[in-house]
Design a protein around this motif. Structure first.
Motif, PDB file in Angstrom:
ATOM      1  N   SER A  10       0.839  -1.186   0.000  1.00  0.00           N
ATOM      2  CA  SER A  10       0.000   0.000   0.000  1.00  0.00           C
ATOM      3  C   SER A  10       0.874   1.236   0.000  1.00  0.00           C
ATOM      4  O   SER A  10       1.913   1.279   0.661  1.00  0.00           O
ATOM      5  CB  SER A  10      -0.901   0.008   1.234  1.00  0.00           C
ATOM      6  N   GLU A  14       0.526   3.544   7.428  1.00  0.00           N
ATOM      7  CA  GLU A  14      -0.295   2.613   8.225  1.00  0.00           C
ATOM      8  C   GLU A  14      -1.460   3.319   8.906  1.00  0.00           C
ATOM      9  O   GLU A  14      -2.552   2.774   9.009  1.00  0.00           O
ATOM     10  CB  GLU A  14       0.584   1.930   9.270  1.00  0.00           C
ATOM     11  N   GLN A  17      -4.606   3.682   6.658  1.00  0.00           N
ATOM     12  CA  GLN A  17      -5.221   2.494   6.085  1.00  0.00           C
ATOM     13  C   GLN A  17      -6.443   2.086   6.886  1.00  0.00           C
ATOM     14  O   GLN A  17      -6.650   2.536   7.994  1.00  0.00           O
ATOM     15  CB  GLN A  17      -4.212   1.355   6.038  1.00  0.00           C
TER      16      GLN A  17
END
Length: 83
Positions: A10, A14, A17
């Motif tokens: 991705s 973090e 997400q």
């Protein structure tokens, strides 16, 4: 033989997400008016994402904001006075 699994990487950090919440959903989660999360966004005190003209708050960012404000209770022991 070892099986190699591939997971797409991705580009998002973090904290950005996971589920994206609307400002209204974030306000409901914080038990505040809609104005409070909007102010957090305006002051850049919480991570947010622009989706077109809309603003979304990642669920992980909201949880991190709440955790950052967590205050541990004071634990004291009561001593008896010497008689």
């Amino acid at each position: 033989m070892t099986k190699i699994t591939w997971e797409p990487a991705s580009l998002l950090p973090e904290l950005a997400q996971g589920r994206l919440l609307t400002v209204e959903e974030a306000a409901e989660r914080l038990n505040t008016s809609v104005r409070f999360p909007r102010r957090l966004i305006e002051e850049r005190r919480i991570t947010f994402i622009h989706v077109g003209r809309n603003v979304r708050i990642p669920e992980a960012a909201l949880e991190a904001f709440i955790a950052a404000g967590l205050v541990d209770p004071i634990t004291t022991t009561r001593r008896r006075r010497a008689a």
